[in-house]
Design an enzyme around this catalytic site. Structure first.
Site, PDB file in Angstrom:
ATOM      1  N   THR B  49       0.869  -1.186   0.000  1.00  0.00           N
ATOM      2  CA  THR B  49       0.000   0.000   0.000  1.00  0.00           C
ATOM      3  C   THR B  49       0.901   1.230   0.000  1.00  0.00           C
ATOM      4  OG1 THR B  49      -0.078   0.448   2.366  1.00  0.00           O
ATOM      5  CG2 THR B  49      -1.514  -1.301   1.552  1.00  0.00           C
ATOM      6  N   CYS B  50       0.304   2.418  -0.007  1.00  0.00           N
ATOM      7  CA  CYS B  50       1.168   3.598  -0.075  1.00  0.00           C
ATOM      8  C   CYS B  50       1.974   3.786   1.211  1.00  0.00           C
ATOM      9  CB  CYS B  50       0.352   4.850  -0.412  1.00  0.00           C
ATOM     10  SG  CYS B  50      -1.130   5.004   0.533  1.00  0.00           S
ATOM     11  N   ARG B  52       3.069   0.988   3.193  1.00  0.00           N
ATOM     12  CA  ARG B  52       3.815  -0.197   3.640  1.00  0.00           C
ATOM     13  C   ARG B  52       3.996  -1.221   2.535  1.00  0.00           C
ATOM     14  NH1 ARG B  52       2.259  -1.728   8.167  1.00  0.00           N
ATOM     15  NH2 ARG B  52       1.059   0.138   8.661  1.00  0.00           N
ATOM     16  N   HIS B  99       1.759  -8.700  14.437  1.00  0.00           N
ATOM     17  CA  HIS B  99       1.945  -7.595  13.503  1.00  0.00           C
ATOM     18  C   HIS B  99       0.861  -7.600  12.425  1.00  0.00           C
ATOM     19  CE1 HIS B  99       4.053  -4.480  11.286  1.00  0.00           C
ATOM     20  NE2 HIS B  99       3.895  -5.200  10.192  1.00  0.00           N
ATOM     21  N   SER B 109      -1.589   1.973  11.268  1.00  0.00           N
ATOM     22  CA  SER B 109      -1.727   2.892  10.137  1.00  0.00           C
ATOM     23  C   SER B 109      -1.243   4.294  10.476  1.00  0.00           C
ATOM     24  CB  SER B 109      -3.187   2.980   9.708  1.00  0.00           C
ATOM     25  OG  SER B 109      -3.658   1.731   9.313  1.00  0.00           O
ATOM     26  N   PRO B 115     -10.136   3.183   7.461  1.00  0.00           N
ATOM     27  CA  PRO B 115     -10.829   1.946   7.089  1.00  0.00           C
ATOM     28  C   PRO B 115     -10.279   1.231   5.854  1.00  0.00           C
ATOM     29  CG  PRO B 115     -12.096   3.838   6.391  1.00  0.00           C
ATOM     30  CD  PRO B 115     -10.866   4.368   7.056  1.00  0.00           C
ATOM     31  N   GLY B 191      -9.594  28.882  -2.356  1.00  0.00           N
ATOM     32  CA  GLY B 191      -8.302  28.332  -1.946  1.00  0.00           C
ATOM     33  C   GLY B 191      -8.285  26.819  -2.000  1.00  0.00           C
ATOM     34  N   GLU B 192      -7.102  26.269  -1.674  1.00  0.00           N
ATOM     35  CA  GLU B 192      -6.936  24.823  -1.721  1.00  0.00           C
ATOM     36  C   GLU B 192      -7.785  24.140  -0.647  1.00  0.00           C
ATOM     37  OE1 GLU B 192      -3.049  22.286  -1.329  1.00  0.00           O
ATOM     38  OE2 GLU B 192      -2.728  24.023  -2.628  1.00  0.00           O
ATOM     39  N   MET B 193      -7.756  24.766   0.559  1.00  0.00           N
ATOM     40  CA  MET B 193      -8.505  24.193   1.688  1.00  0.00           C
ATOM     41  C   MET B 193      -9.992  24.113   1.387  1.00  0.00           C
ATOM     42  SD  MET B 193      -7.122  23.177   4.524  1.00  0.00           S
ATOM     43  CE  MET B 193      -7.862  23.655   6.088  1.00  0.00           C
ATOM     44  N   SER B 194     -10.512  25.206   0.794  1.00  0.00           N
ATOM     45  CA  SER B 194     -11.952  25.223   0.553  1.00  0.00           C
ATOM     46  C   SER B 194     -12.310  24.225  -0.539  1.00  0.00           C
ATOM     47  CB  SER B 194     -12.422  26.628   0.193  1.00  0.00           C
ATOM     48  OG  SER B 194     -11.815  27.049  -0.998  1.00  0.00           O
TER      49      SER B 194
END
Lengths: 271, 421
Positions: B49-50, B52, B99, B109, B115, B191-194
């Site tokens: 996965t991104c 691990r 593990h 994670s 999830p 903006g990016e956040m919005s």
């Protein structure tokens, strides 16, 4: 037979009530769902109990204050279930189910007592008066409960802390919708109930308004509900103000109940 | 049979090394074939996965398998031996099971309780099964891992409640409006956040997004990306009238949305509830707006406070989850450990049963004169005696296996009963 069915209904209400309460702690929607089904089952059995009573006595089952309490519990449960389906909000059951159980317990005190009604209270118009007023008041009782929840949830959201209670309580708009629906149904029914009562009073006592403390409080509440409904429909009142209004008005209705039951002799004291 | 797990995650290895390893390993099927080719490896599972890369194998010869696995990582990661030591973790048997259970239950994670990981582990397991790389051991341990993850999810609140600012805002919106379908979102400032918050809102079914920005061109750009409408600042008052959820994030030094604007808009919108989210610093919405009935105003600190509280709650829940993991690991090991003694028990039973059947066969002749019923009773009696005698040694052996102390008993039993090894 009708007593047995009444007891069965009371047990089912109790089970449903415990279900709603435990759904608070178990944090499982499923529990509340089952509680809802339990409430429906109780309602069906309760209906059968009324039917059996009618068959046994061949008269209107609403003969005394206990029967009226039982009928009020029945209406409250039925109206709540309709609201639950319409608004998909189950948390209100946490307040409604215990209220129903308490009403039923009070009603069970006069179980099976066949009191002969005074002749003055016999007649179809009296039944119409009682049925309309009780259904209307059940709607308005739900409006009051939803109002209390609204004010609590409003406070919690303004406090800006994500507490468990905040997650538990239903969304504000759902509660406000209960206010809207409840007023729309409850107010006309209460109005018709009052009119039926007034017409009956005219034929019995010769006046539409026998000086009666219950009547005074009810009319006060009725006026307030009328005002609230007007503000809501014409001026677009919503949310907090409506919740406060609903709570005040239900206070008047409770005062009306207390006025007959506890303190005064009045034409509404019966059974 | 042993389990060996080797891997690296977001804590032990930097992104570029994880990237190199996962790229070189290639798509799902390929590493599995390669892993199965390692001498001593009987079963293999490969998770990528991104955050691990993990390899879990079932093997009869753990040391040989381990050497092969190290070689596999070394080759694909193009790492020096020293880097390998630093980035890689390595678990055997009980530690490997623990593990795997923790990873699957999302306790390991980056965002605890997220999830997606369970689905990723399931996908990886499917690849293993399709490549015939999963046998009795891996099937059992992975299914147990799924069950454990499910228990953790249902019995703890580890995945409940938002742990990002934009999700916290969405959760609050749901507590105000219930269903967000058909609601209108207004972004003040492009903006990016919005934009991120708007995507969350759209994900929840918000019907319409309006973007108000000082420079219209930027608003139009974002509007086309979000499938929304763009307006200039001068139309802000009328936008406030239609909107239900407002997200303000301009770089403006003063208030863009004043309390008076909100008050007037509320009147015109007939007091419909309004949720204002101010994620700008300095603030865009005048704080006095919060005092208006039916208006709810949250700023960035309010939201951050909720996120912090939720994170603290997740850590609390993680402690409960570790307890569940402990119990499930013990539960798994009970089964796993008896594996060691199972072949011996089986051969012991087989041998004894063979003797029994042989003797009954031989006695057939002199039992001829007996009644059918008596012959059957003798058979039942002999079986009962044998079972009684074997009962204690077999349960004893299973019990010893739980402390890994069964080996000398197994050896003695095999020798005394002449069981072929």
């Amino acid at each position: 037979m009708d007593i047995l069915l009444f007891r069965a209904a009371l047990s089912l209400y109790l089970v449903s009530c415990l279900g709603y309460l435990s759904s608070l702690f178990a944090r499982r929607v499923l529990v509340a769902k089952y509680a809802g089904w339990g409430l429906l089952a109780a309602l069906v059995v309760h209906t059968l109990a009324f039917g059996a009573r009618c068959l046994a006595t061949h008269q209107n089952p609403l003969v005394n204050i206990y029967a009226a309490l039982s009928f009020f519990a029945w209406v409250l449960a039925a109206v709540y279930l309709v609201f639950q389906v319409r608004t998909k909000t189950r948390v209100l059951g946490v307040l409604v189910a215990p209220a129903v159980v308490i009403l039923m317990m009070a009603a069970s005190a006069g179980l099976g007592g066949a009191v002969a009604l005074p002749p003055i209270l016999r007649g179809h118009l009296v039944s119409v008066h009682v049925v309309l007023a009780v259904i209307g008041e059940a709607c308005l009782a739900l409006v009051g409960l939803a109002g209390a929840m609204y004010l609590l949830q409003d406070r919690l959201i303004r406090k800006k802390r994500a507490t468990r209670l905040l997650r538990l309580l239903p969304p504000l708009e759902d509660l406000d919708r209960i206010n809207h629906l409840g007023l729309l149904c409850g107010f006309p029914l209460l109005t018709l109930g009052v009119i039926a009562g007034a017409l009956w009073a005219r034929t019995v006592w010769g006046t539409h308004w026998p000086g009666d403390p219950k009547l005074v409080w009810t009319l006060l509440a009725w006026a307030l509900y009328g005002l609230l409904l007007h503000q809501r429909l014409a001026l677009g009142w919503k949310g907090r103000r409506m919740a406060i209004g609903a709570l005040t008005a239900i206070g008047f209705l409770l005062a009306a109940l207390a006025a007959t039951g506890l303190f005064f002799q009045s034409v509404h004291t019966f059974g | 049979m042993h389990l060996v797990l080797i891997g690296m995650n977001h804590r032990t290895a930097p992104l570029d090394i994880r990237e190199r390893l996962s790229l070189s390993c290639g798509e799902e099927g390929r590493p599995l074939a390669e892993l199965l080719a390692i001498p001593g490896v009987d079963e293999a599972f490969y998770l990528n996965t991104c955050n691990r890369v993990e390899v879990l194998v079932g093997t009869g010869t753990p040391d040989a398998a381990l050497a092969g696995l190290r070689d596999f990582v070394l080759r694909h990661g193009n790492l020096s031996g020293e880097m390998l030591e630093r980035c890689l973790y390595l678990y055997r048997d009980e530690a490997a099971v623990r593990h795997l259970f923790r990873v699957t239950a999302s306790l390991d994670s980056l965002v605890m309780g997220e999830p997606q990981i369970l689905g990723q582990v399931k996908d990886a397991y499917r690849s293993s099964a399709e490549a015939n790389a999963a046998g009795a051991i891996l099937n059992r341990v992975l299914h147990h891992a799924f069950r454990t993850a499910k228990r953790v999810r249902t019995e703890t609140a580890i995945a409940a409640n938002a742990v990002s600012v934009s999700f916290a805002a969405v959760e609050l919106a749901k507590k105000i409006f219930g269903d967000l379908r058909g609601k209108t979102g207004l972004l003040v400032g492009a903006g990016e956040m919005s934009e991120l918050a708007a995507r969350h809102l759209l994900g929840q079914g918000v019907g319409r997004i309006v973007i108000a920005n000082r420079t219209l061109a930027r608003a139009q750009e974002m509007a086309s990306a979000l499938d929304g409408e763009a307006v200039g600042f001068e139309r802000l008052p009328e936008c406030l009238e239609a909107a239900d959820i407002v997200i303000a994030s301009t770089g403006s030094p003063g208030y863009v949305v004043t309390a008076e604007m909100v008050g007037r808009a509320l009147h015109r919108r007939r007091n419909r509830l309004l949720f204002l989210v101010d994620i700008a610093v300095p603030r865009d919405v005048e704080p006095a707006a919060a005092r208006i009935d039916n208006v709810y105003l949250y700023n960035i600190d309010d939201l951050q406070g909720i996120v912090d509280a939720n994170l603290a709650q997740r850590r609390e829940e993680a402690r409960k989850a570790e307890g569940i993991i402990d119990a499930e690991v013990a539960n798994y090991l009970e089964w796993f450990n008896t594996l060691e003694v199972v072949p011996t028990i089986v051969s012991l039973r087989e041998k004894v049963d063979a003797i029994l059947e042989g003797e009954l066969e031989r006695s057939h002749a002199w039992m001829q004169h007996m009644r059918e019923e008596d012959r059957e009773n003798i058979g039942i009696l002999v079986h009962a005696v044998v079972n009684k005698i074997l009962h204690d040694p077999i349960t004893g052996l299973k019990e010893e296996s739980q402390d890994h102390a069964a080996r000398p008993y197994v050896a003695a039993l095999r020798r005394l009963f002449h069981l072929e090894s």
